[in-house]
Design a protein around this motif. Structure first.
Motif, PDB file in Angstrom:
ATOM      1  N   GLU A  27       0.821  -1.325  -0.300  1.00  0.00           N
ATOM      2  CA  GLU A  27      -0.069  -0.426  -0.122  1.00  0.00           C
ATOM      3  C   GLU A  27       0.643   1.109   0.155  1.00  0.00           C
ATOM      4  O   GLU A  27       0.579   2.625  -0.352  1.00  0.00           O
ATOM      5  CB  GLU A  27      -0.996  -0.105   1.261  1.00  0.00           C
ATOM      6  CG  GLU A  27      -1.756  -1.234   1.034  1.00  0.00           C
ATOM      7  CD  GLU A  27      -2.934  -1.409   2.396  1.00  0.00           C
ATOM      8  OE1 GLU A  27      -3.181  -0.692   3.458  1.00  0.00           O
ATOM      9  OE2 GLU A  27      -3.484  -2.193   2.382  1.00  0.00           O
ATOM     10  N   VAL A  28       1.926   1.609   0.247  1.00  0.00           N
ATOM     11  CA  VAL A  28       3.128   2.233   0.657  1.00  0.00           C
ATOM     12  C   VAL A  28       3.810   2.303  -0.127  1.00  0.00           C
ATOM     13  O   VAL A  28       4.294   3.485  -1.223  1.00  0.00           O
ATOM     14  CB  VAL A  28       3.280   2.360   1.910  1.00  0.00           C
ATOM     15  CG1 VAL A  28       4.598   4.065   1.845  1.00  0.00           C
ATOM     16  CG2 VAL A  28       2.150   2.295   3.320  1.00  0.00           C
ATOM     17  N   LEU A  29       4.726   1.127  -0.859  1.00  0.00           N
ATOM     18  CA  LEU A  29       5.737   1.465  -1.445  1.00  0.00           C
ATOM     19  C   LEU A  29       5.243   0.600  -2.615  1.00  0.00           C
ATOM     20  O   LEU A  29       6.099   0.932  -3.906  1.00  0.00           O
ATOM     21  CB  LEU A  29       6.827   0.383  -0.859  1.00  0.00           C
ATOM     22  CG  LEU A  29       7.734   0.323   0.765  1.00  0.00           C
ATOM     23  CD1 LEU A  29       8.826  -0.681   0.806  1.00  0.00           C
ATOM     24  CD2 LEU A  29       7.951   2.389  -0.046  1.00  0.00           C
ATOM     25  N   GLY A  30       4.267   0.117  -3.029  1.00  0.00           N
ATOM     26  CA  GLY A  30       3.891  -0.806  -4.186  1.00  0.00           C
ATOM     27  C   GLY A  30       4.444  -1.848  -4.619  1.00  0.00           C
ATOM     28  O   GLY A  30       4.442  -2.331  -5.732  1.00  0.00           O
ATOM     29  N   PHE A  31       5.126  -2.843  -3.439  1.00  0.00           N
ATOM     30  CA  PHE A  31       5.766  -4.361  -3.908  1.00  0.00           C
ATOM     31  C   PHE A  31       3.699  -5.413  -3.606  1.00  0.00           C
ATOM     32  O   PHE A  31       3.332  -4.587  -4.465  1.00  0.00           O
ATOM     33  CB  PHE A  31       6.062  -4.881  -1.977  1.00  0.00           C
ATOM     34  CG  PHE A  31       7.422  -4.090  -1.693  1.00  0.00           C
ATOM     35  CD1 PHE A  31       8.277  -3.459  -2.395  1.00  0.00           C
ATOM     36  CD2 PHE A  31       8.253  -4.456  -0.568  1.00  0.00           C
ATOM     37  CE1 PHE A  31       9.886  -2.393  -2.244  1.00  0.00           C
ATOM     38  CE2 PHE A  31       9.296  -4.026  -0.618  1.00  0.00           C
ATOM     39  CZ  PHE A  31      10.202  -3.082  -1.123  1.00  0.00           C
ATOM     40  N   GLN A  32       4.337  -6.153  -4.361  1.00  0.00           N
ATOM     41  CA  GLN A  32       3.764  -7.277  -4.716  1.00  0.00           C
ATOM     42  C   GLN A  32       3.953  -8.449  -3.557  1.00  0.00           C
ATOM     43  O   GLN A  32       5.191  -8.504  -3.357  1.00  0.00           O
ATOM     44  CB  GLN A  32       3.527  -7.575  -6.252  1.00  0.00           C
ATOM     45  CG  GLN A  32       3.039  -8.890  -6.028  1.00  0.00           C
ATOM     46  CD  GLN A  32       3.276  -9.969  -7.677  1.00  0.00           C
ATOM     47  OE1 GLN A  32       4.299  -9.330  -8.758  1.00  0.00           O
ATOM     48  NE2 GLN A  32       2.592 -10.541  -8.029  1.00  0.00           N
ATOM     49  N   ILE A  33       3.074  -8.989  -2.368  1.00  0.00           N
ATOM     50  CA  ILE A  33       3.491 -10.238  -1.986  1.00  0.00           C
ATOM     51  C   ILE A  33       3.375 -11.202  -3.243  1.00  0.00           C
ATOM     52  O   ILE A  33       2.916 -11.870  -3.622  1.00  0.00           O
ATOM     53  CB  ILE A  33       2.182  -9.997  -1.059  1.00  0.00           C
ATOM     54  CG1 ILE A  33       1.758  -9.146  -0.205  1.00  0.00           C
ATOM     55  CG2 ILE A  33       2.623 -11.213  -0.043  1.00  0.00           C
ATOM     56  CD1 ILE A  33       0.773  -8.931   1.120  1.00  0.00           C
ATOM     57  N   GLY A  34       4.747 -11.652  -2.863  1.00  0.00           N
ATOM     58  CA  GLY A  34       5.144 -13.185  -3.280  1.00  0.00           C
ATOM     59  C   GLY A  34       5.075 -14.607  -2.984  1.00  0.00           C
ATOM     60  O   GLY A  34       4.012 -14.333  -1.733  1.00  0.00           O
ATOM     61  N   ARG A  35       4.960 -15.718  -3.142  1.00  0.00           N
ATOM     62  CA  ARG A  35       4.359 -16.604  -2.742  1.00  0.00           C
ATOM     63  C   ARG A  35       5.484 -16.583  -1.722  1.00  0.00           C
ATOM     64  O   ARG A  35       6.417 -17.284  -2.237  1.00  0.00           O
ATOM     65  CB  ARG A  35       3.754 -17.983  -3.761  1.00  0.00           C
ATOM     66  CG  ARG A  35       3.868 -19.300  -3.179  1.00  0.00           C
ATOM     67  CD  ARG A  35       3.730 -19.430  -4.637  1.00  0.00           C
ATOM     68  NE  ARG A  35       4.761 -20.278  -5.060  1.00  0.00           N
ATOM     69  CZ  ARG A  35       5.838 -20.872  -4.927  1.00  0.00           C
ATOM     70  NH1 ARG A  35       5.734 -21.659  -4.092  1.00  0.00           N
ATOM     71  NH2 ARG A  35       6.916 -21.067  -6.091  1.00  0.00           N
ATOM     72  N   SER A  36       4.972 -17.473  -0.511  1.00  0.00           N
ATOM     73  CA  SER A  36       6.035 -18.095   0.345  1.00  0.00           C
ATOM     74  C   SER A  36       6.318 -19.498  -0.206  1.00  0.00           C
ATOM     75  O   SER A  36       5.518 -20.256  -0.396  1.00  0.00           O
ATOM     76  CB  SER A  36       5.671 -17.659   2.127  1.00  0.00           C
ATOM     77  OG  SER A  36       5.009 -15.750   2.443  1.00  0.00           O
ATOM     78  N   PRO A  37       7.929 -19.613   0.064  1.00  0.00           N
ATOM     79  CA  PRO A  37       7.857 -21.437   0.131  1.00  0.00           C
ATOM     80  C   PRO A  37       6.587 -22.232   0.765  1.00  0.00           C
ATOM     81  O   PRO A  37       6.538 -21.649   2.010  1.00  0.00           O
ATOM     82  CB  PRO A  37       8.863 -21.573   0.635  1.00  0.00           C
ATOM     83  CG  PRO A  37       9.620 -20.021  -0.058  1.00  0.00           C
ATOM     84  CD  PRO A  37       8.686 -19.006   0.158  1.00  0.00           C
ATOM     85  N   GLU A  38       6.685 -23.682   0.883  1.00  0.00           N
ATOM     86  CA  GLU A  38       6.356 -24.489   1.850  1.00  0.00           C
ATOM     87  C   GLU A  38       6.410 -24.246   3.171  1.00  0.00           C
ATOM     88  O   GLU A  38       5.964 -24.490   3.683  1.00  0.00           O
ATOM     89  CB  GLU A  38       5.918 -25.913   0.899  1.00  0.00           C
ATOM     90  CG  GLU A  38       5.074 -25.716  -0.018  1.00  0.00           C
ATOM     91  CD  GLU A  38       4.912 -26.989  -0.773  1.00  0.00           C
ATOM     92  OE1 GLU A  38       5.291 -27.710  -0.527  1.00  0.00           O
ATOM     93  OE2 GLU A  38       3.616 -26.869  -2.044  1.00  0.00           O
ATOM     94  N   ALA A  39       8.165 -24.513   2.493  1.00  0.00           N
ATOM     95  CA  ALA A  39       8.877 -24.414   4.006  1.00  0.00           C
ATOM     96  C   ALA A  39       9.476 -23.294   5.459  1.00  0.00           C
ATOM     97  O   ALA A  39       9.426 -23.593   5.826  1.00  0.00           O
ATOM     98  CB  ALA A  39      10.251 -24.896   3.906  1.00  0.00           C
ATOM     99  N   ASP A  40       8.424 -22.259   4.451  1.00  0.00           N
ATOM    100  CA  ASP A  40       8.700 -21.072   4.684  1.00  0.00           C
ATOM    101  C   ASP A  40       7.158 -20.188   4.945  1.00  0.00           C
ATOM    102  O   ASP A  40       7.472 -19.253   4.788  1.00  0.00           O
ATOM    103  CB  ASP A  40       9.902 -20.063   4.512  1.00  0.00           C
ATOM    104  CG  ASP A  40      10.285 -19.193   5.316  1.00  0.00           C
ATOM    105  OD1 ASP A  40       9.667 -18.957   6.921  1.00  0.00           O
ATOM    106  OD2 ASP A  40      10.944 -18.432   4.958  1.00  0.00           O
ATOM    107  N   ALA A  41       6.169 -21.160   5.527  1.00  0.00           N
ATOM    108  CA  ALA A  41       4.922 -20.681   4.926  1.00  0.00           C
ATOM    109  C   ALA A  41       4.760 -19.322   5.755  1.00  0.00           C
ATOM    110  O   ALA A  41       3.289 -18.513   5.395  1.00  0.00           O
ATOM    111  CB  ALA A  41       3.852 -21.508   5.183  1.00  0.00           C
ATOM    112  N   GLU A  42       4.946 -18.854   6.855  1.00  0.00           N
ATOM    113  CA  GLU A  42       4.530 -17.922   7.880  1.00  0.00           C
ATOM    114  C   GLU A  42       5.760 -16.642   7.727  1.00  0.00           C
ATOM    115  O   GLU A  42       5.746 -15.964   7.729  1.00  0.00           O
ATOM    116  CB  GLU A  42       5.221 -18.510   9.364  1.00  0.00           C
ATOM    117  CG  GLU A  42       4.551 -19.649   9.603  1.00  0.00           C
ATOM    118  CD  GLU A  42       4.327 -19.844  11.331  1.00  0.00           C
ATOM    119  OE1 GLU A  42       6.005 -19.337  12.747  1.00  0.00           O
ATOM    120  OE2 GLU A  42       4.010 -20.812  11.639  1.00  0.00           O
ATOM    121  N   SER A  43       6.826 -16.437   7.029  1.00  0.00           N
ATOM    122  CA  SER A  43       7.023 -15.942   6.512  1.00  0.00           C
ATOM    123  C   SER A  43       6.911 -15.138   5.182  1.00  0.00           C
ATOM    124  O   SER A  43       5.349 -15.432   4.578  1.00  0.00           O
ATOM    125  CB  SER A  43       8.771 -16.275   5.860  1.00  0.00           C
ATOM    126  OG  SER A  43       9.344 -17.081   6.854  1.00  0.00           O
TER     127      SER A  43
END
Length: 322
Positions: A25-41
């Motif tokens: 919302e501020v910077l314009g980043f896209q939220i990417g897909r988290s790896p299955e082994a790091d789903a909480e990140s």
């Protein structure tokens, strides 16, 4: 070393929910897909790479690792040999780490004051896949890396200068016009920007001071500036132009306590051929309206992991015995 620039950055964060809204919302980043082994990140994209920023759940807000990009496999292997020959311990990444980073190969190593670095090649990407989190003209990354980074070091020993220039092969750009001791460096393959990383001397302190992000147009800077002001986010410096770069930028503080500098180029940067010694930091603007060091910069034991503190302690013992 044939290093392009900073390919990705990793952080530990106590503020994942804030980053989840602030990034798009501020910077314009896209939220990417988290790896299955790091789903909480939380993984962010700013271009067609799989990710450029990763925020991992943690007990403190801190810089966890700096990921440098080698041009390719041969350059990656040559860099590993160079580090070993210099007596620097490297740890090759296993399949799990390669999957987390989305790269063909990666290894880890420490600088002389304890910051964690990684070198990789072959990060995953998909052409024309980046979709900004809000209307945005896009970021300048690609072949030049994600931008730049400034970190604080409690000491500025000769070992650090040697590591950066003689081992990593970085160009020394200068000390800038700021107060205190700061040194700017750019990777050997970088001919597009003045620096990839800078180390600022802050006695008894460590941490990340700011990240510089390049956007494609002045409009992208201005719209981000308006959003920051509308949301009353804490500022460091107002809109302005640095003396040694033909860039317009401003600085504000992120949920991680470090500043983000949003930058656009008024004209292409080019190597000057000599070290500049500017009389002042900026030609106009950049009024200092907040602290230079945010809450991300603290005592080393607050922002470093155990291995990093061991490296710093070993350096202190060596210098005391000299």
């Amino acid at each position: 070393m044939d290093i392009i620039g900073i390919g990705y950055l990793g952080f530990e964060s106590t503020q994942l929910d804030e980053w989840r809204s602030y990034g798009p919302e501020v910077l314009g980043f896209q939220i990417g897909r988290s790896p299955e082994a790091d789903a909480e990140s939380l993984y962010f994209r700013i271009d067609d790479r799989r990710h450029r920023f990763a925020f991992h759940p943690g007990k403190v807000d801190r810089l966890a690792y700096i990921g440098w990009e080698a041009r390719g496999k041969l350059e990656f292997e040559a860099a590993a040999r160079r580090l070993r020959e210099a007596g620097i311990e490297i740890t090759m990444g296993d399949a799990a780490l390669r999957e987390l980073r989305g790269v063909r190969d990666v290894f880890r190593f420490r600088d002389p004051i304890g910051y964690q670095h990684e070198l990789f090649y072959g990060q995953k990407w998909m052409p024309r896949s980046f979709i900004p989190g809000r209307p945005h003209g896009g970021f300048v990354a690609g072949e030049r890396g994600l931008g730049h980074l400034v970190v604080i070091t409690p000491e500025f020993p000769p070992e650090l200068e040697h590591f950066l220039t003689e081992v990593m092969g970085f160009h020394y750009y200068g000390a800038g016009a700021g107060k205190g001791k700061t040194a700017f460096y750019r990777s050997r393959l970088n001919e597009s920007t003045s620096h990839d990383i800078a180390y600022g001397h802050g006695p008894g302190k460590m941490g990340i001071q700011h990240v510089g992000l390049f956007v494609k147009t002045l409009r992208d800077v201005g719209e981000t500036y308006d959003i920051v002001r509308q949301r009353k986010l804490p500022m460091m410096m107002t809109l302005g132009q640095h003396t040694q770069d033909p860039h317009v930028s401003f600085y504000h503080f992120s949920p991680g306590g470090f500043a983000i500098e949003v930058i656009t180029e008024l004209e292409p940067w080019h190597p000057d051929g000599f070290e500049l010694n500017p009389e002042q930091l900026s030609t106009w603007g950049h009024e200092l309206v907040g602290p230079i060091l945010g809450p991300s910069v603290r005592a080393p034991e607050e922002v470093q992991d155990a291995e990093g503190l061991d490296v710093l302690a070993a350096l202190a013992r060596k210098r005391a015995a000299a």
